[in-house]
Design a protein around this motif. Sequence first.
Motif, mmCIF file in Angstrom:
data_model
loop_
_atom_site.group_PDB
_atom_site.id
_atom_site.type_symbol
_atom_site.label_atom_id
_atom_site.label_comp_id
_atom_site.label_asym_id
_atom_site.label_seq_id
_atom_site.Cartn_x
_atom_site.Cartn_y
_atom_site.Cartn_z
ATOM 1 N N THR A 299 0.753 -1.142 -0.062
ATOM 2 C CA THR A 299 0.016 -0.019 -0.028
ATOM 3 C C THR A 299 0.809 1.343 -0.033
ATOM 4 O O THR A 299 1.310 1.694 1.014
ATOM 5 C CB THR A 299 -0.754 0.003 1.227
ATOM 6 O OG1 THR A 299 -1.534 -1.176 1.180
ATOM 7 C CG2 THR A 299 -2.015 1.035 1.092
ATOM 8 N N ALA B 83 -16.337 0.368 -5.423
ATOM 9 C CA ALA B 83 -15.280 -0.245 -5.850
ATOM 10 C C ALA B 83 -15.500 -1.575 -6.445
ATOM 11 O O ALA B 83 -16.466 -2.470 -5.924
ATOM 12 C CB ALA B 83 -14.369 -0.367 -4.598
ATOM 13 N N ASN C 37 -2.284 5.443 -6.063
ATOM 14 C CA ASN C 37 -2.440 5.228 -4.891
ATOM 15 C C ASN C 37 -2.511 6.281 -3.918
ATOM 16 O O ASN C 37 -3.078 6.621 -3.218
ATOM 17 C CB ASN C 37 -1.624 4.052 -4.158
ATOM 18 C CG ASN C 37 -2.339 2.751 -4.553
ATOM 19 O OD1 ASN C 37 -3.551 2.462 -4.689
ATOM 20 N ND2 ASN C 37 -1.257 1.619 -4.553
ATOM 21 N N ASN D 29 -4.823 8.687 -4.306
ATOM 22 C CA ASN D 29 -6.055 8.251 -3.874
ATOM 23 C C ASN D 29 -7.175 8.172 -5.021
ATOM 24 O O ASN D 29 -8.123 8.584 -4.982
ATOM 25 C CB ASN D 29 -6.546 8.768 -2.718
ATOM 26 C CG ASN D 29 -7.982 7.894 -2.000
ATOM 27 O OD1 ASN D 29 -7.822 6.773 -2.510
ATOM 28 N ND2 ASN D 29 -8.489 8.646 -1.302
ATOM 29 N N ILE E 129 -8.273 6.043 -7.791
ATOM 30 C CA ILE E 129 -8.372 4.509 -8.012
ATOM 31 C C ILE E 129 -9.103 4.243 -9.424
ATOM 32 O O ILE E 129 -10.379 4.351 -9.439
ATOM 33 C CB ILE E 129 -8.607 3.724 -6.957
ATOM 34 C CG1 ILE E 129 -7.886 3.761 -5.771
ATOM 35 C CG2 ILE E 129 -8.600 2.115 -7.424
ATOM 36 C CD1 ILE E 129 -6.338 3.779 -5.844
ATOM 37 N N PRO F 293 -4.893 -0.302 -2.980
ATOM 38 C CA PRO F 293 -6.289 0.273 -3.668
ATOM 39 C C PRO F 293 -6.211 0.038 -4.850
ATOM 40 O O PRO F 293 -7.211 -0.334 -5.714
ATOM 41 C CB PRO F 293 -6.249 1.697 -3.276
ATOM 42 C CG PRO F 293 -5.288 1.688 -1.990
ATOM 43 C CD PRO F 293 -4.583 0.852 -2.242
#
Length: 704
Positions: free
Chosen positions: A106, A127, A345, A348, A350, A376
Amino acid sequence: MVHKKARSSKKKTTAKKVVKKAPTPARTVAPVAEPVTAVQPTEPAVVETPTAAKPAAPAAPKTRTSTRKTTSTRKKPASAAKKPAPVVEETAPVVEEVAPVVEETTPVVEEVAPVAEEAAPVVEEPAPVVEEAAPVAEEPAPVVEEAAPVVEEPAPVVEEAAPVAEEPAPVVEEAAPVVEEAAPAEEEPAPVKEETAPSVEEDVSPVVEEVKPMYEMSNLPRRSIAFIGSECHPFVKTGGLGDVMYALPRQLVKLNCDVRVILPRYACIPQKFQEKMEYRGAFYMDLGNTGRNYYVGIMEYVCDGVVYDFIDNQEFFSTGNPYTNLVDDIPKYCFFSKAALAALNYLNWIPDIVHCHDWQAGLVPVYLRTLFKDSPVGHARSILTIHNLRFQGIYNIPTIKYWSGLPNEVFQMGALKDGYQDANMLKGGIAYADRVTTVSGTYAGEIQTAEYGEHLEGHLRYHSGKLRGIVNGIDYDMWNPATDPALAEHYDLGNVLDHKMANKLALQKELGLEQDEGKFVIGLISRLTNQKGLDLVSSIIPMVLDGNTQVVVLGTGDREYEDTFRYYESAHRGTFCACIQYDEARAHRIYAGADALLVPSRFEPCGLTQLNAMHYGTLPIVRETGGLKDTVEPYNTFTGDGNGFTFDRYDAGLLLDAINRAKSLYFDNRYHWDEIVQRDMAKDVSWEKSARQYKDLYLELTPW
Ligand code: ADP
């Protein structure tokens, strides 16, 4: 869809931080103190990895163990290596040790809060996590390599849903993708110097200026796409890839897609774009077995609804040209592929789909299913587009292992391993991507044959179920004779017959050719390489120059072709012109001023020059291969149909014959010639249809 708004609050990273505090780069710079304002105009020109505190990269891995030259063109391997036992070959990526260390993968670190407005577009859909858990069925199956060449269209839904047992992307062995925090720099980065940015391309296009919303509201489902590739007009372009990376995202925006294009921030990007980039943040990322943490800066530029994020690291991207030699390019694009995913990532943002291009981004699908699997971005589906199969990114296994940090499992015959000792980045991407596309239907078929397969035909046949051909288009804003600022006189379909001639005369004057309306002007705009059929051209030039014909060549490349064309220019002054240069504006003027354009390629994945030519009312003379075959219908003397002149076998006599047929029509039946000129200008060679096909493919992979 999974993308989310960039968080404005600080977020704890789950990434394993090797170094808590980013060491202050010795000669650096890193993002200034108030990144939140995002108005960091001059980012780390000197950017960079803190050298002092880190171990130097061993020199050894840079030494290739294979005897292949360090050019980016792959040479045919020895036959022994070329044909490994079929059974062994496609054992597909096996999963052995599944040790997905979540924290390590991550890569988010959020020190430098991205700015709100520019931040990732809004979240819209949930998601697709569950779906992701079911990797595509076809890939991992350890089947025999020589699968039937025919593409059976796999029913997308079923396929996606198939809860397959073997996951091609296995282990996370070491390497946490991203590690540590961005250096909240203490020093203001020096602005990039203009002269350090020798533009690969002379930009003439008026486009890309301000951000002007051009969304066409539609009822189409919305998807978010991250384009990852090594070049993009107008920032850096060496060929058709740059055109596609520019035009396709713009068209997808009109189809209700959020598109982010991730590119290296090369020093050669013109200063006028460098100045407009805004600092979005930075972090440090480990890379392979180097034992070092590398600076990853993110500089952003938004235009026409497309967000361009440039990965900044001077250590890798400071050379004048994007491509130099494999010794440098392999580490450079290992870094870039990993940094691009880590940046997503970090931001943020995605995407639903990661759409990567050519071998330079070939490791992206591999990273996505290994080191980033549990991060992610690991939820995204991947598409790899092959713009030219000849370039594959091949180097010895230890070196690619060293720089990529990928687990041993991917270095097997079904994935990266190529021959006995090499690893092939494109081959790995093909194995791990959810879909593979190439830039024309004919080329998609051709690359599954030994003649065009560049020794990957077996691998491609094995993966034929996920292979598609989607022909390229051209951007009508960039290529428009009615508004093109490079032209002597503008024209459109309605007045081409009156105004094109002015461009011919201006071109003749510009190039020192005899100014004569009656001469038949043939243009050739090309990289001067073996692919482009230049040996055929050079062998027939004396027969083409018959007193009524002029030839203009624009291109750079192999010395042998450059010298041959220079020779012809000196031997035929006034009728032959060799412009050994890369000049975008001149290219536009040749498309407008020539009567015909030669594209006699040995192979041609799609080819854009014939499309540009047709759109400018210049008739193409092409070999029937790849995209040339799909886009140029041969002129039929009896029906009068067709868009240009074609020949099939790779043979100089046939090329000469095609040129002579064109000349005959031009000199003997101008009425019909003009009809074709108008038909070609009216032909739809835009991105519209093709972009829809890409969108359909995205939806096929994300059918929620
Ligand atoms: P490739 O990608 O194999 O080089 P394509 O036909 O797909 O070939 O794309 C070539 C693109 O590069 C076209 O847009 C063409 O106009 C442009 N181009 C090629 N050579 C030159 C040059 N010397 N100067 C300007 N533009 C060039």
